[in-house]
Scaffold this motif. Structure first.
Motif, short mmCIF file in Angstrom:
data_model
loop_
_atom_site.label_atom_id
_atom_site.label_comp_id
_atom_site.label_asym_id
_atom_site.label_seq_id
_atom_site.Cartn_x
_atom_site.Cartn_y
_atom_site.Cartn_z
N ALA A 175 0.22 3.09 11.05
CA ALA A 175 -0.77 2.40 10.44
C ALA A 175 -0.97 2.19 8.78
O ALA A 175 -1.23 1.14 8.43
CB ALA A 175 -2.06 2.55 11.21
N ILE A 176 -0.85 3.37 8.47
CA ILE A 176 -0.93 3.73 6.90
C ILE A 176 0.34 2.77 6.32
O ILE A 176 0.21 1.91 5.40
CB ILE A 176 -0.91 4.96 6.38
CG1 ILE A 176 -2.34 5.63 6.83
CG2 ILE A 176 -0.64 5.19 4.73
CD1 ILE A 176 -2.23 7.36 6.82
N GLY A 177 1.48 3.06 6.89
CA GLY A 177 2.79 2.54 6.55
C GLY A 177 2.57 0.58 6.69
O GLY A 177 2.94 -0.04 5.70
N PHE A 178 1.98 0.36 7.64
CA PHE A 178 1.74 -1.24 7.95
C PHE A 178 0.81 -1.79 6.75
O PHE A 178 1.34 -2.86 6.44
CB PHE A 178 1.06 -1.48 9.25
CG PHE A 178 0.64 -2.64 9.44
CD1 PHE A 178 2.01 -3.62 9.73
CD2 PHE A 178 -0.62 -3.26 9.73
CE1 PHE A 178 1.51 -5.13 9.99
CE2 PHE A 178 -0.84 -4.71 9.69
CZ PHE A 178 0.12 -5.47 10.06
N VAL A 179 -0.10 -1.04 6.49
CA VAL A 179 -1.10 -1.56 5.18
C VAL A 179 -0.25 -1.35 4.00
O VAL A 179 -0.27 -2.40 2.96
CB VAL A 179 -2.27 -0.60 5.04
CG1 VAL A 179 -3.03 -0.99 3.80
CG2 VAL A 179 -3.31 -0.75 6.50
N CYS A 180 0.61 -0.42 3.72
CA CYS A 180 1.45 -0.33 2.56
C CYS A 180 2.55 -1.28 2.53
O CYS A 180 2.82 -1.90 1.30
CB CYS A 180 1.98 1.02 2.56
SG CYS A 180 1.17 2.40 2.06
N ILE B 62 9.45 4.86 3.14
CA ILE B 62 10.49 5.76 3.68
C ILE B 62 10.05 7.02 4.45
O ILE B 62 10.21 7.63 5.29
CB ILE B 62 11.41 6.14 2.67
CG1 ILE B 62 12.35 4.90 2.62
CG2 ILE B 62 12.58 7.32 3.32
CD1 ILE B 62 13.41 4.99 1.33
N PHE B 63 9.07 7.74 3.49
CA PHE B 63 8.54 8.98 3.99
C PHE B 63 7.82 8.76 5.26
O PHE B 63 8.09 9.81 6.20
CB PHE B 63 7.57 9.51 2.61
CG PHE B 63 7.00 10.78 3.16
CD1 PHE B 63 7.66 12.21 3.00
CD2 PHE B 63 5.63 10.83 3.78
CE1 PHE B 63 6.97 13.20 3.37
CE2 PHE B 63 4.97 12.23 4.00
CZ PHE B 63 5.81 13.30 3.72
N LEU B 64 6.87 7.77 5.33
CA LEU B 64 6.01 7.57 6.41
C LEU B 64 7.00 7.25 7.62
O LEU B 64 6.84 7.80 8.74
CB LEU B 64 5.06 6.50 6.21
CG LEU B 64 4.07 6.85 5.33
CD1 LEU B 64 2.96 5.56 4.99
CD2 LEU B 64 2.92 7.98 5.66
N ASN B 65 8.07 6.40 7.52
CA ASN B 65 8.95 5.97 8.37
C ASN B 65 9.86 7.18 9.13
O ASN B 65 9.82 7.20 10.37
CB ASN B 65 9.82 4.86 7.76
CG ASN B 65 10.35 3.75 8.93
OD1 ASN B 65 9.37 3.25 9.97
ND2 ASN B 65 11.58 3.40 8.78
N LEU B 66 10.32 8.00 8.25
CA LEU B 66 11.16 8.85 8.55
C LEU B 66 10.19 10.09 9.27
O LEU B 66 10.78 10.77 10.28
CB LEU B 66 11.87 9.63 7.45
CG LEU B 66 13.11 9.36 7.14
CD1 LEU B 66 14.05 9.95 8.09
CD2 LEU B 66 13.35 7.81 6.98
#
Length: 476
Positions: free
Chosen positions: A459-464, A278-282
């Motif tokens: 990209a960090i979100g994609f890995v997570c 949520i943090f990365l997405n927002l």
């Protein structure tokens, strides 16, 4: 638990959710609705740009300070009491705003409105966790997500129309009947279905929370007011004080038997993964919703109303997709939906990083729409899955934590985006001083740089996203 199950048929879910969603819609509408009127209000009240910006910063700062406290409030007061208090604050703030003769009173009105919203947001999520069985929560979260995205998306468009035809007061006048209807529905149908534990208020926790979250939100939110952006002494001092206070806040919470914000929620793996997503997405979403209108206005030469209309299809697509994603989540879980959504976000950001003043408006609108589809695929399933893993005693804290994370992501994402854009513009202007159409080209270059950085965040979100697994919970 048995008593909870026995009482559940008495809950009139549809009117309760209607009251909460109407209240939440107005709160999120108010967050962005005044942005487009700032220039007019600055001229009308004869104030500086920095002072005018406080009508937005003050709103965000109030949310940042109060949201962490709401987990405690949800344990000390009944749902009905908090709902009534939230609506009373929202209505009072709206009435003061409507009749404000000057800047000071309007700023007070905004703070009061934000206080009402700070109570309402966690209340919405906690209510879903308490009255809706896990198998149907995805659809409910989809509706909440719809409200949280559509309201701020259409805020500038509606405000632009009202400013053109009626005047800035009407931005608040049109929301008053909605709040009154929500209050009446809530008073009629909302019951006290929560269990109160009434923990003690720890004043030291409150102090560190206010200084910590308030300092970070203020620092990042006010970065746009200063010429040096994030490098401004005021901004840096606020952020440093905020981070240090937050460290002491966390340490304090871990040492208390009854913490103000129970951080044990992070011991549940899917809640932690969901919070990170949520943090990365927002951060990505709010950066895009700031940068794209700027590109349309500064790069392509559209006016504010035209830019608002161009952004509307993406908001509508997101609104349609969120409830659909809720249903898909209820049936299949988040395992494949979230990674596919993150992959789509990365791809769209890569394409947006190549925008120039020659990029077609239709292309921007299509890319924005696909970005919002990707965000719908990530946001709602990540949040629902994370909250579903929590035990009932952590519902209120989990809701407060996730709402606080959203505010921090919004403040940080927006400030970082504006700073990167400004840096890129200044570099371009320095290297190409005599080029024709220089301002548009510089804006396009700075904004493209923001999307380049956003690719790495996504990209960090994609890995997570590959760590997310479906939480299986009982429907009792």
């Amino acid at each position: 638990m048995s008593q909870h199950a026995e009482n559940k048929p008495n809950y009139k879910v549809i009117p309760i959710m209607a009251a909460l969603l109407l209240s939440g819609f107005v709160g999120m509408f108010n967050e962005t609705a005044l942005n487009i009127a700032l220039s007019d209000l600055i001229d009308l009240f004869r104030i500086s740009n920095a002072a005018g910006q406080w009508l937005t910063t003050g709103y965000l700062l109030t949310l940042g300070i109060l949201l962490p406290v709401t987990g405690l409030l949800l344990q000390r007061f009944t749902m009905r009491q908090l709902f009534t208090a939230s609506l009373a604050l929202s209505i009072a703030g709206t009435l003061i705003a409507i009749f404000s003769p000057g800047f000071s009173l309007l700023l007070i009105a905004r703070v009061i409105q934000a206080a009402g919203v700070a109570v309402m947001l966690p209340l919405m999520y906690s209510t879903v966790l308490m009255i809706i069985p896990p198998a149907k929560r995805g659809g409910a979260y989809g509706l909440i997500g719809l409200v949280l995205v559509v309201a701020p998306a259409i805020g500038p468009t509606i405000s632009g129309l009202l400013l053109e035809r009626l005047g800035w007061n009407w931005i608040f006048i049109i929301t008053l009947p909605v709040l009154l209807v929500a209050l009446l529905i809530g008073l009629r149908h909302l019951k006290n279905f929560s269990t109160l534990t009434k923990p003690k208020l720890d004043l030291l926790s409150l102090f560190f929370s206010t200084l910590g979250f308030g300092g970070i939100v203020f620092g990042f939110s006010s970065a746009g007011e200063h010429e040096n952006g994030l490098n401004s002494p005021t901004v840096l001092i606020s952020i440093v004080v905020g981070v240090c206070s937050l460290f002491f806040f966390v340490k304090r919470q871990l040492s208390l038997g009854e913490p103000m914000m129970d951080l044990r929620a992070f011991t549940y793996k899917m809640f932690t993964v969901g919070s990170i997503m949520i943090f990365l997405n927002l951060m990505v979403m709010l950066s895009a919703t700031i940068m794209l209108p700027m590109f349309l206005i500064r790069g392509l030469g559209l006016n504010a109303f035209e830019a608002g209309l161009a952004m509307l299809p993406g908001g509508i697509v997101n609104a349609v997709m969120l409830p659909i994603m809720g249903k898909i989540f209820d049936k299949y879980g988040p395992k494949w939906v979230v990674p596919i959504g993150m992959a789509m976000i990365v791809a769209v950001l890569w394409l947006l990083s190549g925008i120039t003043v020659n990029t077609a408006l239709l292309q921007i609108m299509i890319l924005h729409s696909f970005l919002m589809i990707g965000i719908a695929m990530v946001w709602m399933p990540s949040q629902a899955n994370g909250l579903n893993q929590l035990p009932p005693q952590l519902y209120s804290h989990g809701s407060a934590i996730m709402n606080t994370i959203q505010q921090l992501a919004g403040a940080i994402g927006t400030a970082v985006a504006v700073s990167i854009m400004t840096l890129g513009m200044n570099e371009y202007l320095k290297d190409s001083a005599n080029e024709p159409n220089i301002e548009s080209l510089a804006a396009a270059t700075g904004i493209a740089n923001v999307f380049t950085i956003a690719i790495f965040i996504a990209a960090i979100g994609f890995v997570c996203s590959f760590f997310i697994k479906r939480v299986h919970v009982s429907n009792s």
